[in-house]
Design a protein around this motif. Structure first.
Motif, PDB file in Angstrom:
ATOM      1  N   GLU A  45      18.634 -16.860   0.827  1.00 44.07           N
ATOM      2  CA  GLU A  45      17.919 -17.572  -0.240  1.00 44.07           C
ATOM      3  C   GLU A  45      18.445 -18.997  -0.423  1.00 44.07           C
ATOM      4  OE1 GLU A  45      18.386 -14.998  -3.568  1.00 44.07           O
ATOM      5  OE2 GLU A  45      16.916 -13.510  -2.849  1.00 44.07           O
ATOM      6  N   ARG A  46      19.751 -19.152  -0.409  1.00 44.37           N
ATOM      7  CA  ARG A  46      20.326 -20.492  -0.578  1.00 44.37           C
ATOM      8  C   ARG A  46      19.975 -21.387   0.617  1.00 44.37           C
ATOM      9  NH1 ARG A  46      24.177 -21.272  -4.439  1.00 44.37           N
ATOM     10  NH2 ARG A  46      25.135 -22.930  -3.207  1.00 44.37           N
ATOM     11  N   SER A  47      20.015 -20.815   1.814  1.00 47.22           N
ATOM     12  CA  SER A  47      19.706 -21.596   3.011  1.00 47.22           C
ATOM     13  C   SER A  47      18.229 -21.987   3.036  1.00 47.22           C
ATOM     14  CB  SER A  47      20.057 -20.796   4.264  1.00 47.22           C
ATOM     15  OG  SER A  47      21.428 -20.480   4.292  1.00 47.22           O
ATOM     16  N   GLU A  48      17.372 -21.090   2.575  1.00 39.33           N
ATOM     17  CA  GLU A  48      15.946 -21.393   2.506  1.00 39.33           C
ATOM     18  C   GLU A  48      15.694 -22.587   1.580  1.00 39.33           C
ATOM     19  OE1 GLU A  48      11.915 -18.764   1.925  1.00 39.33           O
ATOM     20  OE2 GLU A  48      13.519 -18.508   0.435  1.00 39.33           O
ATOM     21  N   THR A  49      16.351 -22.552   0.420  1.00 39.42           N
ATOM     22  CA  THR A  49      16.187 -23.659  -0.532  1.00 39.42           C
ATOM     23  C   THR A  49      16.758 -24.956   0.025  1.00 39.42           C
ATOM     24  OG1 THR A  49      16.338 -22.097  -2.379  1.00 39.42           O
ATOM     25  CG2 THR A  49      16.687 -24.417  -2.882  1.00 39.42           C
ATOM     26  N   GLU A  50      17.926 -24.866   0.616  1.00 40.21           N
ATOM     27  CA  GLU A  50      18.567 -26.053   1.181  1.00 40.21           C
ATOM     28  C   GLU A  50      17.708 -26.669   2.281  1.00 40.21           C
ATOM     29  OE1 GLU A  50      22.801 -27.313   3.347  1.00 40.21           O
ATOM     30  OE2 GLU A  50      22.438 -25.233   2.727  1.00 40.21           O
ATOM     31  N   SER A  51      17.174 -25.827   3.153  1.00 46.73           N
ATOM     32  CA  SER A  51      16.349 -26.318   4.256  1.00 46.73           C
ATOM     33  C   SER A  51      15.073 -26.967   3.735  1.00 46.73           C
ATOM     34  CB  SER A  51      16.007 -25.155   5.198  1.00 46.73           C
ATOM     35  OG  SER A  51      15.148 -25.574   6.236  1.00 46.73           O
ATOM     36  N   ALA A  52      14.451 -26.324   2.737  1.00 49.03           N
ATOM     37  CA  ALA A  52      13.245 -26.895   2.151  1.00 49.03           C
ATOM     38  C   ALA A  52      13.540 -28.251   1.498  1.00 49.03           C
ATOM     39  CB  ALA A  52      12.662 -25.920   1.124  1.00 49.03           C
ATOM     40  N   PHE A  53      14.683 -28.322   0.853  1.00 49.53           N
ATOM     41  CA  PHE A  53      15.092 -29.584   0.211  1.00 49.53           C
ATOM     42  C   PHE A  53      15.218 -30.708   1.233  1.00 49.53           C
ATOM     43  CE2 PHE A  53      18.823 -32.304  -0.561  1.00 49.53           C
ATOM     44  CZ  PHE A  53      18.418 -32.972  -1.714  1.00 49.53           C
ATOM     45  N   PHE A  54      15.927 -30.455   2.328  1.00 51.90           N
ATOM     46  CA  PHE A  54      16.125 -31.507   3.332  1.00 51.90           C
ATOM     47  C   PHE A  54      14.810 -31.884   4.019  1.00 51.90           C
ATOM     48  CE2 PHE A  54      20.716 -30.142   3.384  1.00 51.90           C
ATOM     49  CZ  PHE A  54      21.210 -31.355   2.940  1.00 51.90           C
ATOM     50  N   LYS A  55      13.946 -30.906   4.230  1.00 53.26           N
ATOM     51  CA  LYS A  55      12.646 -31.218   4.837  1.00 53.26           C
ATOM     52  C   LYS A  55      11.802 -32.064   3.871  1.00 53.26           C
ATOM     53  CE  LYS A  55       9.177 -30.754   7.781  1.00 53.26           C
ATOM     54  NZ  LYS A  55       8.502 -29.466   7.964  1.00 53.26           N
ATOM     55  N   HIS A  56      11.810 -31.687   2.595  1.00 53.54           N
ATOM     56  CA  HIS A  56      10.967 -32.357   1.592  1.00 53.54           C
ATOM     57  C   HIS A  56      11.403 -33.802   1.351  1.00 53.54           C
ATOM     58  CE1 HIS A  56       8.302 -32.463  -1.935  1.00 53.54           C
ATOM     59  NE2 HIS A  56       9.263 -33.158  -2.532  1.00 53.54           N
ATOM     60  N   PHE A  57      12.724 -34.012   1.183  1.00 49.28           N
ATOM     61  CA  PHE A  57      13.194 -35.337   0.773  1.00 49.28           C
ATOM     62  C   PHE A  57      13.644 -36.216   1.947  1.00 49.28           C
ATOM     63  CE2 PHE A  57      13.747 -32.969  -3.231  1.00 49.28           C
ATOM     64  CZ  PHE A  57      13.082 -33.831  -4.102  1.00 49.28           C
ATOM     65  N   PHE A  58      14.103 -35.609   3.036  1.00 48.87           N
ATOM     66  CA  PHE A  58      14.670 -36.407   4.126  1.00 48.87           C
ATOM     67  C   PHE A  58      13.936 -36.232   5.458  1.00 48.87           C
ATOM     68  CE2 PHE A  58      18.182 -35.807   1.130  1.00 48.87           C
ATOM     69  CZ  PHE A  58      18.596 -37.116   0.946  1.00 48.87           C
ATOM     70  N   GLY A  59      13.080 -35.215   5.524  1.00 52.21           N
ATOM     71  CA  GLY A  59      12.351 -34.998   6.766  1.00 52.21           C
ATOM     72  C   GLY A  59      13.148 -34.281   7.836  1.00 52.21           C
ATOM     73  N   TYR A  60      14.310 -33.695   7.477  1.00 51.08           N
ATOM     74  CA  TYR A  60      15.124 -32.984   8.467  1.00 51.08           C
ATOM     75  C   TYR A  60      14.545 -31.588   8.690  1.00 51.08           C
ATOM     76  CZ  TYR A  60      18.687 -36.356   6.845  1.00 51.08           C
ATOM     77  OH  TYR A  60      19.366 -37.483   6.471  1.00 51.08           O
ATOM     78  N   GLU A  61      14.513 -31.144   9.932  1.00 52.88           N
ATOM     79  CA  GLU A  61      14.153 -29.763  10.254  1.00 52.88           C
ATOM     80  C   GLU A  61      15.413 -29.068  10.778  1.00 52.88           C
ATOM     81  OE1 GLU A  61      10.877 -30.257  13.028  1.00 52.88           O
ATOM     82  OE2 GLU A  61       9.471 -29.733  11.437  1.00 52.88           O
ATOM     83  N   LEU A  62      16.052 -28.275   9.915  1.00 55.40           N
ATOM     84  CA  LEU A  62      17.326 -27.649  10.299  1.00 55.40           C
ATOM     85  C   LEU A  62      17.121 -26.628  11.417  1.00 55.40           C
ATOM     86  CD1 LEU A  62      19.066 -27.253   6.823  1.00 55.40           C
ATOM     87  CD2 LEU A  62      19.091 -29.185   8.417  1.00 55.40           C
ATOM     88  N   ILE A  63      16.016 -25.896  11.385  1.00 52.62           N
ATOM     89  CA  ILE A  63      15.615 -25.008  12.486  1.00 52.62           C
ATOM     90  C   ILE A  63      14.111 -25.208  12.685  1.00 52.62           C
ATOM     91  CG2 ILE A  63      15.273 -22.610  13.204  1.00 52.62           C
ATOM     92  CD1 ILE A  63      18.122 -23.386  13.454  1.00 52.62           C
ATOM     93  N   ARG A  64      13.714 -25.564  13.882  1.00 50.83           N
ATOM     94  CA  ARG A  64      12.323 -25.971  14.107  1.00 50.83           C
ATOM     95  C   ARG A  64      11.377 -24.801  14.303  1.00 50.83           C
ATOM     96  NH1 ARG A  64      15.250 -29.148  17.422  1.00 50.83           N
ATOM     97  NH2 ARG A  64      14.630 -27.907  19.238  1.00 50.83           N
ATOM     98  N   ASP A  65      11.793 -23.823  15.144  1.00 50.26           N
ATOM     99  CA  ASP A  65      10.875 -22.743  15.506  1.00 50.26           C
ATOM    100  C   ASP A  65      11.684 -21.523  15.944  1.00 50.26           C
ATOM    101  OD1 ASP A  65      11.769 -23.314  18.152  1.00 50.26           O
ATOM    102  OD2 ASP A  65      10.175 -24.804  18.373  1.00 50.26           O
ATOM    103  N   GLY A  66      10.983 -20.493  16.313  1.00 53.37           N
ATOM    104  CA  GLY A  66      11.645 -19.246  16.698  1.00 53.37           C
ATOM    105  C   GLY A  66      12.554 -19.391  17.897  1.00 53.37           C
ATOM    106  N   GLU A  67      12.143 -20.179  18.883  1.00 54.60           N
ATOM    107  CA  GLU A  67      12.984 -20.379  20.067  1.00 54.60           C
ATOM    108  C   GLU A  67      14.274 -21.092  19.695  1.00 54.60           C
ATOM    109  OE1 GLU A  67      12.831 -22.559  24.477  1.00 54.60           O
ATOM    110  OE2 GLU A  67      11.050 -22.552  23.169  1.00 54.60           O
TER     111      GLU A  67
END
Length: 977
Positions: free
Chosen positions: A902-924
């Motif tokens: 849950e914390r990682s999901e929120t953190e990842s969404a935060f970085f994508k929303h505000f900074f455009g970072y994709e911490l994990i792009r896809d299943g591969e």
């Protein structure tokens, strides 16, 4: 069952001896014993141990073969019927497999084609031939090809014969316990710190003397490549022309003189060419004869009479200037100086540090960063003596060793000059120039602040100086007695073995230990203080080298007797042993009798037999051992560094009062207002809040501060806990009104401090100077908007959590303390993602901001990540962000899999929303990252002795965290923040 019996059974079960037994070039017996002292203690065959147990346990057979790494990176190695070393010897090297991260087979063969042409194992060649020819073992990280220049530099220096790796690592104490290749360190960092590559090449002198020729090139590289050919000398006391003139058998066109002298000349007894031997000397105007730089200072500085520009001083705000030698991380004497500076600053005194003859730091700011990162917090200014000490003004100037006395007595604009005396320095030298100069400094008109009553009495009685003493003290957060001392089947003796420091008389301790073995006494030894120069002894021992304070404390708590000598003033080590409840043996001498009260130590005459007798008395009589330890513990508990600094402060003020009028400044209304506000949001904080509030309320600072708790609907004991602290204000809000950014903004609006510090309710300040260190870290940098401090793992945190926190903040320790978008303009312009992440990292678990900046740039009203967004806002606005390593808090969590997800999901969404970072792009990307991370964590866990259960837990948490990152990248964040 003991190790010998286990090995005997194992040997009976062994079906094959393994190719390694026939490959002595890959298995280094002495290296294995030296790096595995338990095997040496057991007296078993090292190869047999490696084949049966060592490799399974992850032990290395030589300096470059890591069996765990190899089995992970070499296909088929895990299923191979023999050992990993066998697999490498038979198949691995032929396919170009790397034996460890420390050795790149690819680069070795590329750089040394003569080895490639022979079609032989590059590692075996290097271990038995290449390293003696100066070949370099390239790390696998260099395979990326990002730094060809570094590879060329490593080759050039390594093959020159001018780099002495053993000397380099022993000479620079900060490298004693660092797992780093000395030549790599020198080529990457050491040369820029003006470190010497060998005992004779004076890097700082060479660079200063031939600066116009060298330009931006590494001085040693220039000397190798061109300098010696055009008449450069590598040091003021090594004349290349003279060496060639005196040794006609050497071809000066093809041989570099210093390398020849180091590799051949010394062994052949050739003379070091310190000067020309012409019958008629050449006269050169302004030439300097080869006299050591420290002695040349005698002509550089001229003593002057004091002429302070004022006749009064403020005893609450002294202006103190310290003149110190240059330093590197790990210096004990400097740590004592910086401790004094820190606590005097905390008491409200302004201080300036002047570095005499800097040879390790290229700039004062670089020296400041070393102080802040490796010693103590300091918010004052650092300068080089040559940059204006003669014109400096203040109340007090303090010399800290015999060589800093010279610039100190050449400075006139002070009320008094002091001498911070930590030892009797003439005894550091044989009778000669250095001894006489050191002795002469005690005859100068300096008031002495001495690190023991013995030293102060010596200064008063022998030299007629005004003198006062202070006490050394053990840090009781680190050095403390165990709840229950374990019983060793075989007695353990902890021995301070700083063998290259003559006054430690280590040779007497070594002979005493041999005397014990001659009497048939069985024991084991824990040596510490410096790497040993031997790996065989008639008793079992472990060479801890230069261990961390935490490791030393564990050694002291586990040993039965401590042996630590000082032939001059006492050292800090005996007190640290005493604080851990360890009874000690010391030399019976004038200083020790003056320092240690009766029954706190066992004093022995400086003879091996007498020392051995004292050790035996303690080992044989448990009651005496316990009684001595108890008496010593009671004595050492009477000292603390704050108390010692207060003694120094009082001595300074008392002496100044004899020459000037103490005139305390009248406090203004501004002085009575809170300088800092500490804001702590809470929600069902639990028992930890009591510790946090107690620590915050107990902070020490020379100015007032206020504490505000903003609670958002706690239903546990939080409100009752806050009520216990009358100086803590409480402001309650509805839970529905809580917002990470807006609530912190509210806290700032409800307080008035010039600086606004934030903690979370589970972040516990490490010491009582947390707030002061944090605030003044910002205050020292006029362009700084805010600062964040270090996080430490709680003692019960998992090994992986501890590692991750250490690695995270170590990353910031390697960067400048003050960072802005102008710190690296190229990376900023390039919008480098890693650089951006470093710039906007910030943590409100432990942070502080200027109110003036908050008024301009408040927190954004967001439900997550308000701290990193604020950091990004102030960076974009052109302000600096500060890392404050000495403002530490305990703060760590071991979340379960669901919490982690849950914390990682929120953190990842935060970085994508505000900074455009994709911490994990896809299943591969997810699958690949999970595999890499879990392999890496397993390797680290096994190498670090982490249990299999803990490793499996970590791997599951990795999966949860990375899956959370992927989920966060695909979330709809339009209403989330």
């Amino acid at each position: 069952m003991n190790l010998k019996k286990i090995l005997k059974i194992g040997a009976q079960r062994q079906s094959q001896a393994g190719m390694a037994a026939g490959s002595p070039g890959l298995f280094h017996r002495e290296w294995y014993l030296s790096n595995n002292p338990d095997v040496a203690i057991a007296g078993v065959d090292p190869l047999e141990h490696y084949l049966q147990f060592g490799e399974v346990e992850g032990r290395w057979p030589n300096a470059y073969f890591d069996p765990k790494y190899y089995q992970t990176h070499a296909p088929g190695a895990k299923k191979y019927p023999g050992s990993a070393l066998d697999h490498y010897a038979e198949k691995g090297w032929t396919k170009g497999r790397n034996p460890s991260r420390k050795f790149s087979s690819q680069l070795y063969l590329e750089q040394y084609p003569d080895v490639a042409s022979k079609n032989i194992d590059p590692l075996e060649y290097h271990l038995n031939t290449g390293r003696f020819k100066g070949n370099f073992a390239f790390q696998t990280s260099l395979e990326k090809g990002s730094d060809k220049g570094l590879i060329n530099t490593l080759r050039l220096i390594g093959e020159s014969g001018l780099f002495d790796a053993d000397w380099y690592k022993k000479y620079y104490s900060d490298l004693w316990y660092a797992d780093v290749d000395p030549l790599f360190h020198y080529a990457k960092h050491g040369w820029s710190e003006r470190r010497r590559p060998n005992i004779f090449f004076h890097a700082d002198w060479y660079e200063d003397t031939y600066r116009d020729d060298i330009g931006d090139e590494i001085p040693l590289v220039y000397y190798i490549r061109k300098g010696h050919k055009i008449g450069h000398n590598p040091a003021p006391n090594f004349n290349c022309a003279t060496y060639l003139a005196e040794n006609k058998d050497i071809d000066g066109d093809t041989v570099e003189p210093l390398a020849h002298y180091l590799t051949v000349g010394i062994a052949e007894g050739r003379r070091m060419p310190t000067a020309k031997h012409d019958k008629r000397a050449e006269m050169v105007k302004n030439a300097k004869v080869p006299v050591p730089e420290n002695l040349r200072s005698l002509l550089e500085f001229e003593a002057v009479e004091l002429a302070a520009p004022k006749t009064s001083f403020d005893p609450t705000q002294l202006n103190i200037h310290w003149v110190i030698p240059d330093f590197a991380a790990g210096g004990g004497g400097h740590m004592t100086i910086f401790r004094m500076v820190h606590f005097l600053e905390l008491a409200g005194h302004k201080q300036t540090i002047w570095i005499n003859h800097p040879n390790l730091h290229k700039s004062p700011e670089a020296a400041y960063e070393t102080i802040e990162k490796h010693f103590q917090h300091f918010s004052g200014q650092v300068h080089f003596v040559e940059d204006g000490l003669a014109d400096a003004e203040g109340d007090i100037i303090v010399a800290t060793d015999c060589w800093t006395v010279l610039p100190t007595i050449a400075s006139r604009n002070f009320i008094r000059r002091f001498y911070f005396v930590q030892d009797f320095e003439p005894s550091f030298h044989p009778m000669g120039a250095n001894y006489l100069v050191a002795d002469q400094t005690y005859h100068e008109d300096l008031d002495c602040l001495c690190a023991s009553p013995w030293l102060s009495a010596l200064m008063e009685e022998k030299y007629g100086r005004w003198a006062r003493h202070f006490w050394l003290a053990a840090d009781k957060r680190i050095y403390f007695t165990p709840k229950e001392r374990k019983t060793n089947k075989k007695p353990r003796i902890a021995v301070y073995a700083r063998h290259f420091t003559a006054r430690r008389a280590v040779e007497l301790a070594l002979l005493a230990l041999e005397s014990l073995t001659d009497r048939g006494i069985e024991f084991a030894v824990d040596f510490f203080g410096a790497p040993l120069e031997f790996d065989v002894a008639p008793y079992g021992f472990i060479d801890h080298g230069v261990a961390s304070q935490e490791t030393l404390a564990e050694i002291f708590r586990s040993a039965d007797v401590g042996v630590v000598f000082s032939a001059t003033n006492y050292s800090l080590v005996p007190q640290e042993m005493m604080a851990c409840g360890l009874p000690i043996v010391e030399l019976d001498g004038e200083s020790t009798r003056a320092i240690f009260p009766e029954n706190t130590v066992s004093l022995a005459a400086p003879h091996p037999t007498k020392i051995a007798n004292a050790i035996v008395r303690l080992l044989d009589d448990e009651a005496s051992r316990k009684a001595q330890a108890a008496a010593a513990l009671e004595w050492v508990n009477g000292f603390s560094w704050p108390d010692s600094a207060a003694m120094v402060e009082k001595a300074m003020i008392d002496r100044l009062s004899e020459f000037a009028t103490p005139t305390p400044a009248t406090p203004s209304d501004q002085d009575l207002a809170p300088k800092a506000s500490v804001i702590i949001p809470t929600l069902n904080a639990g028992p930890i809040l009591d510790q946090v509030l107690d620590a915050v309320a107990g902070q020490r600072a020379p100015w007032p501060f206020e504490i505000l708790v903003i609670d958002s609907g706690s239903t546990d004991e939080t409100l009752q806990t806050v009520a216990k602290y009358p100086n803590v204000r409480l402001h309650a809000i509805d839970k529905a009104d809580f917002n990470h950014g807006a609530t912190r903004n509210l806290g700032a609006e409800l307080t008035s401090g010039e600086f606004i510090a934030y903690l979370t309710h589970d972040a516990l300040p490490y010491n009582d100077r947390w707030l002061y260190n944090l605030v003044t870290s910002i205050e020292r940098h006029p362009g700084a908007a805010g600062a964040f401090g270090k996080h430490l793992a709680y003692p019960d945190a998992s090994a992986f959590t501890r590692r991750d926190l250490i690695n995270h903040f170590d990353m910031f320790a390697k960067m400048p303390l003050a960072m802005s978008k102008d710190t690296d303009k190229k990376l900023w312009k390039k919008q480098d993602i890693q650089w951006q992440q470093a710039l906007h990292f910030y943590s409100d678990n432990n942070s502080c901001m200027r109110r003036s900046i908050f008024d301009e740039i408040p927190y954004r009203k967001v439900q997550f990540g308000e701290d990193q967004l604020w950091a990004w806002d102030i960076i974009n606005a052109g302000f600096e962000k500060i890392y404050a390593p000495q403002a530490a808090v305990y703060h760590s969590h071991d979340f379960d899999q669901q919490e982690t997800y849950e914390r990682s999901e929120t953190e990842s969404a935060f970085f994508k929303h505000f900074f455009g970072y994709e911490l994990i792009r896809d299943g591969e990307n997810l699958s690949q990252t999970i595999e890499i991370l879990n392999i890496s964590d397993r390797e680290w866990g096994e190498d670090s002795g982490v249990s299999e259960e803990a490793i499996l837990v970590r791997q599951k948490l990795n999966i949860a965290r990375l899956k959370g990152y992927l989920a966060g990248c695909t979330m709809d964040t339009s209403t989330l923040f």
